[in-house]
Design a protein around this motif. Structure first.
Motif, PDB file in Angstrom:
ATOM      1  N   ASP A 222       0.681  -1.368  -0.180  1.00 34.52           N
ATOM      2  CA  ASP A 222      -0.037  -0.120  -0.048  1.00 34.52           C
ATOM      3  C   ASP A 222       0.819   1.458   0.174  1.00 34.52           C
ATOM      4  OD1 ASP A 222      -1.684   2.338   1.494  1.00 34.52           O
ATOM      5  OD2 ASP A 222      -3.379   0.764   1.036  1.00 34.52           O
ATOM      6  N   PRO A 223       0.508   2.337  -0.735  1.00 34.45           N
ATOM      7  CA  PRO A 223       1.409   3.385  -0.667  1.00 34.45           C
ATOM      8  C   PRO A 223       1.568   4.095   0.432  1.00 34.45           C
ATOM      9  CG  PRO A 223      -0.258   3.428  -2.691  1.00 34.45           C
ATOM     10  CD  PRO A 223      -0.710   2.171  -1.616  1.00 34.45           C
ATOM     11  N   LYS A 224       0.567   3.980   1.404  1.00 34.47           N
ATOM     12  CA  LYS A 224       0.580   4.622   2.689  1.00 34.47           C
ATOM     13  C   LYS A 224       1.686   3.851   3.559  1.00 34.47           C
ATOM     14  CE  LYS A 224      -3.376   4.229   3.809  1.00 34.47           C
ATOM     15  NZ  LYS A 224      -3.940   3.611   3.002  1.00 34.47           N
ATOM     16  N   ASN A 225       2.004   2.612   3.120  1.00 35.78           N
ATOM     17  CA  ASN A 225       2.941   1.887   4.221  1.00 35.78           C
ATOM     18  C   ASN A 225       4.411   1.407   3.477  1.00 35.78           C
ATOM     19  OD1 ASN A 225       0.882   1.600   5.893  1.00 35.78           O
ATOM     20  ND2 ASN A 225      -0.156   0.114   4.963  1.00 35.78           N
ATOM     21  N   ARG A 226       4.648   1.837   2.258  1.00 37.24           N
ATOM     22  CA  ARG A 226       5.776   1.774   1.599  1.00 37.24           C
ATOM     23  C   ARG A 226       7.027   1.917   2.338  1.00 37.24           C
ATOM     24  NH1 ARG A 226       3.934   2.299  -4.031  1.00 37.24           N
ATOM     25  NH2 ARG A 226       1.945   0.881  -4.006  1.00 37.24           N
ATOM     26  N   LYS A 227       8.178   0.740   2.173  1.00 41.36           N
ATOM     27  CA  LYS A 227       9.188   0.972   2.989  1.00 41.36           C
ATOM     28  C   LYS A 227       9.884   2.043   2.253  1.00 41.36           C
ATOM     29  CE  LYS A 227       8.063  -2.439   5.739  1.00 41.36           C
ATOM     30  NZ  LYS A 227       7.747  -2.296   7.189  1.00 41.36           N
ATOM     31  N   THR A 228      10.822   2.558   3.041  1.00 44.33           N
ATOM     32  CA  THR A 228      11.807   3.724   2.582  1.00 44.33           C
ATOM     33  C   THR A 228      13.210   3.393   3.177  1.00 44.33           C
ATOM     34  OG1 THR A 228      11.218   5.202   4.211  1.00 44.33           O
ATOM     35  CG2 THR A 228       9.952   5.260   1.777  1.00 44.33           C
ATOM     36  N   GLY A 229      14.049   4.026   2.813  1.00 43.73           N
ATOM     37  CA  GLY A 229      15.384   4.187   3.432  1.00 43.73           C
ATOM     38  C   GLY A 229      15.951   2.739   3.691  1.00 43.73           C
ATOM     39  N   SER A 286      16.595   4.311  -2.811  1.00 41.39           N
ATOM     40  CA  SER A 286      17.190   4.353  -1.511  1.00 41.39           C
ATOM     41  C   SER A 286      18.716   4.338  -1.941  1.00 41.39           C
ATOM     42  CB  SER A 286      17.041   3.219  -0.424  1.00 41.39           C
ATOM     43  OG  SER A 286      17.887   3.496   0.543  1.00 41.39           O
ATOM     44  N   THR A 287      19.638   5.204  -1.250  1.00 46.18           N
ATOM     45  CA  THR A 287      21.065   5.115  -1.658  1.00 46.18           C
ATOM     46  C   THR A 287      21.915   4.241  -0.612  1.00 46.18           C
ATOM     47  OG1 THR A 287      21.369   6.793  -0.126  1.00 46.18           O
ATOM     48  CG2 THR A 287      21.090   7.443  -2.539  1.00 46.18           C
TER      49      THR A 287
END
Length: 337
Positions: A222-229, A286-287
């Motif tokens: 879900d776009p609201k819960n997408r993982k980042t970093g 993410s880098t």
């Protein structure tokens, strides 16, 4: 113990559950006569209709209203050749207001109950395969136990997180089974096998809803819960297809050398970045670099199954695509874009 071969009578506890229903299907397709325990006639009738066109085996259901009662399966085990014990609580009892004993007792009693029933009335039972969990394992090795979860719950009680309580319950229930066999193994006519799966996803064929493990795997889409970093690239565990785990259960029932062993059944180690790429889900790049994803030691499973892991577990993208399709068919609005 000798291998269990079709057509034998197999009792599957908790047959209306996500994994258990697929185990019933896997057994039927191998020609077994499957008897599933369910809590109500409605659940049993759903499964009868679901499996009515399986050409190789037969399905019938047995009402067992409460698996927590130690003698609940005394009648059900009679005339059975083997048991797959999958009935165990997953949701609803691991909340912040639940005392550890109230969380643990259903899993422990359910496991000990089926063993006691087989000891008492299961004169024809030769093997019991018990579903545990990767959460009961430590260090990705089947020889290690997640004692840390038990220690944490013992230390802080009901304040422990839900997944920690769940993990501890799996440790205690599985240990109870091995302790039972250590005490009575020489005096019973069956052996046991325990299976420790990781996260399970894939098609829902059980009667109701979307399974809790599918919800876990689908939530971060879900776009609201997408993982980042770092959460995007770090190892997130392993995921197996429900159909493959069901096949593992069925095969371990049939393999003579599996008796008395504990098996990890863990599919593809993954990072959420891999899942997003496989499903063409947009995500914020993410880098941060991730190291190699840790994989469980499944040497024992490969040896007993006599094939490589790539032939035991299907690729994660296939599992996730089928999980998304199944959830949408059940009314879930799974957004990939």
């Amino acid at each position: 113990m000798p291998a269990i071969s079709a057509p034998a009578n197999i009792l599957v506890t908790g047959a209306s559950g996500f994994l258990a229903a697929s185990c019933c299907q896997a057994l039927l397709r191998r020609g077994f006569n499957v008897y599933g325990t369910v809590r109500s006639h409605a659940k049993g009738e759903y499964l009868k209709k679901l499996f009515e066109n399986e050409p190789n085996g037969t399905f019938a259901y047995i009402i067992v209203e409460d698996m927590r009662v130690l003698d609940a399966c005394d009648e059900a085990v009679k005339t059975m050749d083997a048991v797959l014990h999958l009935a165990s609580p997953v949701t609803g009892i691991f909340g912040p207001d639940v005392e550890p004993e109230d969380a643990f007792r259903p899993a422990i009693n359910g496991t000990l109950g089926i063993l006691e029933s087989a000891k008492k009335n299961g004169s024809t039972v030769k093997r019991i395969v018990i579903t545990s969990s990767m959460s009961a394992v430590a260090g990705l090795k089947d020889t290690n136990w997640n004692q840390a979860a038990v220690d944490e719950v013992n230390k802080i009680g009901k304040a422990a997180q839900g997944f920690v309580k769940y993990s501890a319950s799996k440790v205690l229930a599985e240990r109870a089974a091995w302790d039972f066999m250590e005490k009575y193994g020489g005096g019973v006519g069956f052996d046991i096998v325990t299976v420790c799966p990781a996260w399970i996803a894939g098609p829902n064929i059980q009667e109701e809803g979307v399974s809790a493990s599918n919800q876990y795997m689908l939530g971060p889409l879900d776009p609201k819960n997408r993982k980042t970093g770092s959460e995007l690239t770090a190892g997130a565990g392993s995921c197996s297809d429900v159909r493959d785990i069901a096949d593992v259960h069925a095969e371990l029932l049939m393999k003579p050398g599996a008796g008395g062993e504990r098996f990890i059944a863990s599919g593809t180690p993954f990072a959420w970045k891999d899942v997003y790429e496989a499903l063409d889900v947009p995500f914020e790049a993410s880098t941060e670099e991730s190291g190699p994803l840790a994989a469980a030691d499944q040497t024992k499973l490969v040896r007993i199954m006599e094939k490589p892991l790539s032939d035991i577990f299907r690729p994660l993208p296939e599992t996730m695509r089928d999980a998304v399709k199944s959830a949408r068919e059940r009314g879930w609005d799974v957004k990939l874009n």
